[in-house]
Design a protein around this motif. Sequence first.
Motif: not given
Lengths: 517, 196
Positions: B164, B168-174, B176-179
């Motif tokens: 990522w 330049q991808y910022d990943g999950p919006f919030a 969040l840790p992986q569930h």
Amino acid sequence: MKPGIHEQQDLQTLHAYTTQVCIIGSGCGGATLAQQLAKKGLDVVVLERGGYYPPEKMDQNELNMQGKLYGGRGLDTTSDGGNTLLYGNNVGGASVHYWADSYRTPQYKLDEWQEQYGVRNHQTRDLEPAFDALEREISIHEAPDSLFNPLNQRFRQASQSLGWHGHRVPQARTHCQKSGHCMQGCIYGAKQDQTVTHLPDAIEHGARVFADSRAESLSFEGRRAKRLRVSLMDRKSNRPSGQEYTVEADVFVVAAGGFSSSHFLLRQGLGDDLPALGRHFSMNPSTMVYGLFEEDMRQWRNIPAAWGVDEFLQRQEDEGRYREGGYLLMPNQIHPGALAATLPLKGEQLGEWMAQFPQLAGTIAWMDDIPEELGEIRMRRDGGRQVHYPYGALTRQVLKDSVAKQLEMLFAMGARKAVISGHQAMMFNSMDDMAQLDDLATGGGGLIMASPHPGGGCRMGDDPAQSVVGSDHRVHGYDNLFVSDSSVFPTSSALDPSLSIMAFSHMAANHVLETFS
Amino acid sequence: MVRIELKRRKLLKGAVLVAGAALAGYQIGRLRSPGDPFPGVGPEPDTLVFTRREAALLEHIGRAILPSGAPWPSLRDAEVVQRLDEELLFTDDHTRSEFSLALRGVENLPLLYGYFDRFQHLALDDQRAVMERAEQTRSELIRAATNGVRMAINLVYFGHSATWSAIQYDGPFAQLPQHLSQQRTFYRSLQQEAQP
Ligand SMILES: Cc1cc2nc3c(=O)[nH]c(=O)nc-3n(C[C@H](O)[C@H](O)[C@H](O)COP(=O)(O)OP(=O)(O)OC[C@H]3O[C@@H](n4cnc5c(N)ncnc54)[C@H](O)[C@@H]3O)c2cc1C
């Protein structure tokens, strides 16, 4: 067992269950029907093959959520491998990861279905009360400016400069946080999927949802379905746990979704008497084109599609020869795994494009399937499902035209270069390169597409030789077996189908109710 | 009618060629047994679905089609084989066998293009050349095989957080840790059980 959602661990001791209405599938079709019937006081149980993933089990991670929500873990394709089948296997069905574009069925489709396929009582006047109610209930409204990400803004501007007619997309959301994770499930409960709308309402009115419960086989007595055998699924291995239970009901409704309802009925052996079962399958094959821009598009945030271009919605012909159109154009939203999977590039070129992910954005065209060239759902020898959809000559022309229009759109939007989602890495630097399209392979696997809008397979109509259900949604030849999802559409609904599916479920509910009166 | 017949014949020819190639490839390939194809770049993936040969082949294909060098993580850092192994464990038998067939198709492609060895025994440049040639094919079978494998590799490589920052991808919006789902946890436990 109390009204509510019951999962694998709650169903371990269940052996037999009796109810008035048993609905197979908890998506837009099944959940809406359950809500309508429960509100009328019927005892309803909804069976769902997949698990229940409320917000606290979501993490917005593309791959993790694909594993939780997508049927076949997003790896299912048509038999030629060219089209990825996107559908939900979870409580709420595909609505949990849909985009929430919410269109009424176009008038010309309702006319076509009535005039050419003999569908009765599904005209605007019949459906309008349902559409009105649903639009209120699931907060459908046109996308306001605040929901336009840079890609959507550019897309709108370019469509206007090209003189292509467009519209704000009607969409089902409240208090959207603009996360851009519609396809991973909305942890904010903003997207009005079935788990936050019709299922809770149905439960409030006494319905039960049995998750991790796969409908296997129906037993019949004459014209009546009597008993359903259900496998309790082991969530952790995604296989039957070995434990089974039965459901007896006065009425059974198949609402397993466009990819599964006809397959379920084929597995019951109904194909012998109903030759149309599985046939006339549509899926809005969708071509995709990507462009690289100077500016950041960050297409993965905010809502997927706020602006749609309907200029080419209906196919145009000149003296019987195809000229153009037959699809809806939209901006595409796609997170990095799926985007890279659909790019035709390799090695350094792939790296060059992906390194510019914020400037990389594309469009998608939802094709209205050609009625004479529809696909078919078949049952494999091992009982599994095969989606067979070789593209006919006209389909290929439409697909190619949709690609050409998307290239035109992307260059009008200011793209520096563009590529088509497909097998061949054709690079377009400007409209001068359009001649390359002559060599574009449009047959199986030539274009890489995704199909989240399945329909047909249980076509509605009067004639049992040509159709599977009557206009009352009842399977021909059976008194208490109904179908309530997009598989009853005689041809593709042209536009995103969820609202049409829900409205049709309102109609189905009336007919199910009649059997009790 | 004529067109349909022609298309069928073409497909049939493709199938015969691929089958012939598979046979020849098998004869050649079976003379060599796979070791770690990329020693020194992290532990060899520990798979439950893929055979060692399939896992090695996947790494070869990945190396031929993915970007390499800085800033790109290695296939092993992005757990490509491991994640695909995990995904396929939870699909049905049909999807797994289709994927395995597609892999075999790619393994034997070089024989169609005049090389006398299977894909994983070719030099990197030759592997890339084979994938380029395949891009021009008119055979639906070859398209299905190469698209299927390529798409799956790209999906899990760029879906992995190791890539990522390079994109330049910022990943999950919030953030969040992986569930982890029950299935992901189950895969890990099966893997541990399978350890000697
Ligand atoms: C990524 C994506 C984006 C989309 N975006 C939009 C959009 O913006 N607008 C729009 O209108 N539409 C959109 N769609 C399509 C829309 O979501 C679907 O058409 C709609 O939700 C289908 O509803 P359904 O009830 O017919 O089927 P489904 O949602 O597929 O529900 C059927 C359910 O039945 C279950 N089932 C199947 N077989 C069995 C069995 N044997 N036993 C028990 N349960 C079973 C399945 O697990 C599933 O949960 C999108 C779809 C996807 C995948």
